[in-house]
Design a protein around this motif. Structure first.
Motif, PDB file in Angstrom:
ATOM      1  N   HIS A 109       7.836  -3.104   3.922  1.00  0.00           N
ATOM      2  CA  HIS A 109       7.342  -2.832   5.280  1.00  0.00           C
ATOM      3  C   HIS A 109       7.653  -1.383   5.671  1.00  0.00           C
ATOM      4  CE1 HIS A 109       6.389  -3.329   9.490  1.00  0.00           C
ATOM      5  NE2 HIS A 109       7.620  -3.004   9.835  1.00  0.00           N
ATOM      6  N   GLU A 128       1.415  -4.036   4.322  1.00  0.00           N
ATOM      7  CA  GLU A 128       1.178  -5.314   4.978  1.00  0.00           C
ATOM      8  C   GLU A 128       1.365  -6.413   3.926  1.00  0.00           C
ATOM      9  OE1 GLU A 128      -2.150  -5.312   8.188  1.00  0.00           O
ATOM     10  OE2 GLU A 128      -2.801  -3.926   6.617  1.00  0.00           O
ATOM     11  N   GLY A 182       1.703  -7.779  10.819  1.00  0.00           N
ATOM     12  CA  GLY A 182       1.378  -7.256   9.496  1.00  0.00           C
ATOM     13  C   GLY A 182       1.694  -8.205   8.356  1.00  0.00           C
ATOM     14  N   LEU A 226      -7.089  -6.920   6.831  1.00  0.00           N
ATOM     15  CA  LEU A 226      -5.978  -5.968   6.730  1.00  0.00           C
ATOM     16  C   LEU A 226      -6.365  -4.630   7.331  1.00  0.00           C
ATOM     17  CD1 LEU A 226      -4.920  -6.652   3.038  1.00  0.00           C
ATOM     18  CD2 LEU A 226      -3.837  -7.569   5.098  1.00  0.00           C
ATOM     19  N   VAL A 269      -1.162  -3.498   0.288  1.00  0.00           N
ATOM     20  CA  VAL A 269      -0.837  -4.883   0.613  1.00  0.00           C
ATOM     21  C   VAL A 269       0.022  -5.465  -0.509  1.00  0.00           C
ATOM     22  CG1 VAL A 269      -3.023  -5.697  -0.401  1.00  0.00           C
ATOM     23  CG2 VAL A 269      -1.770  -7.162   1.187  1.00  0.00           C
TER      24      VAL A 269
END
Length: 324
Positions: free
Chosen positions: A113, A118, A140, A155, A161
């Motif tokens: 993070h 995310e 998120g 997203l 991600v």
């Protein structure tokens, strides 16, 4: 039926994370005296929870139900950052029984993070472990329960991600959903080692072997136990009738009608005493022999939090804390 045989899956029953969580509550009770407050069921097993209640543990969901200055234990499933902050604000003495393998997921989420990632979390909505992991962030992080959910994820930056997984999922289900995530988000970052825990994997692998050898599978585990439910599903998918029991009282004689070989396993939160009670009941219903299958021997041991001490694996085994 004459000569009915019980085949025991190996491994089965308590894992190191469950053993540690129960030990934390028992040690806290011995050291500080009753009552000890526990947020949520320490593990999802009725027998274990009732046993700890009888020793002086009080299980709560809302921290407002815990008196000032009390000792509080977080369950093996982990908690959100909001729960941690509230416990600190209320001034409780806290012992964290979160399974270290769940904590590993929380640490990964916090780390990535900070790097701008995310998250997609594969898991079951409403499960306390999922709530704890999702609650590491205020936003998120998106939950997907099946392949269809993956298509609905939106997203901010699909190039950044990461995916995390509830530790007690079906290995096969999680792999199918992960494949869908990778198709939709080719840049997705996966954990170095899968999040599904070694004990969940080992017990599912053992049931796959067991189900091919028997006419019916009995899983010892409580209805709220995710990993126990998954064991029943794994056997059923292989075409073997499978049932879950909280204890010997739930066994039904008709499940065994015309079935010579009975497979028996237990979820990671189910104590061996229940397995022995189920074996005794199966013998009353006509089983005459018990045979253990070959399987992985687990030697994992997690240390206890500071302030509660620790003990060797041999001492734990001598107390019967690890199923033989």
């Amino acid at each position: 039926m004459e000569g009915r045989e019980i085949l025991l899956a190996e491994p089965r029953g308590f894992c190191a994370g469950v053993d540690r969580a129960i030990e934390i509550v028992e040690r806290a009770l011995r050291k500080f005296g009753a009552p000890i407050y526990v947020r949520h069921e320490i593990v999802h097993n009725t027998y274990v929870v009732n046993d700890l209640k009888a020793k002086g543990a009080i299980f709560i969901e809302d921290l407002a139900d815990v008196p000032p200055g009390a000792t509080l234990v977080f369950s093996a499933h982990g908690v959100s950052q909001a729960v941690r902050r509230e416990a600190a604000q209320r001034g409780f003495q806290v012992f964290d029984a979160t399974c270290p393998l769940v904590t590993k997921v929380h640490v990964e989420v916090a780390k990535l993070h900070k790097e701008g990632y995310e998250f997609i979390m594969i898991g079951h909505k409403g499960h306390p472990e999922v709530e704890g992991t999702m609650g590491q962030l205020t936003d998120g992080i998106y939950l997907v329960e099946d392949v269809a959910d993956v298509e609905r994820v939106r997203l901010r930056n699909p190039e950044k991600v990461a995916v995390v997984t509830q530790t007690t999922l079906s290995v096969d289900d999680a792999a199918e959903i992960l494949a869908a995530v990778k198709r939709r988000f080719p840049q997705v970052r996966e954990p170095k080692k899968q999040d599904i825990c070694y004990a969940t994997q080992n017990r599912q692998d053992a049931v796959k072997l067991l189900a091919r050898e028997v006419d019916v599978v009995i899983v010892v585990g409580s209805p709220t136990s995710s990993n126990s439910n998954r064991l029943r599903e794994v056997a059923a998918r292989l075409g073997t009738p499978a049932y879950m029991v909280d204890g010997p009282q739930d066994l039904r004689a008709e499940w065994l009608d015309g079935r010579q070989r009975v497979g028996l396993t237990a979820g990671a939160s189910a104590p061996d005493v229940l397995v022995q009670q189920v074996i005794a009941r199966l013998k009353e219903l006509g089983a005459v022999a018990v045979r253990r299958m070959q399987g992985v021997q687990e030697t994992v041991h997690f240390p206890l939090p500071k302030g509660l001490g620790d003990k060797s694996m041999n001492e734990a085994a001598a107390e019967g804390r690890f199923a033989p």
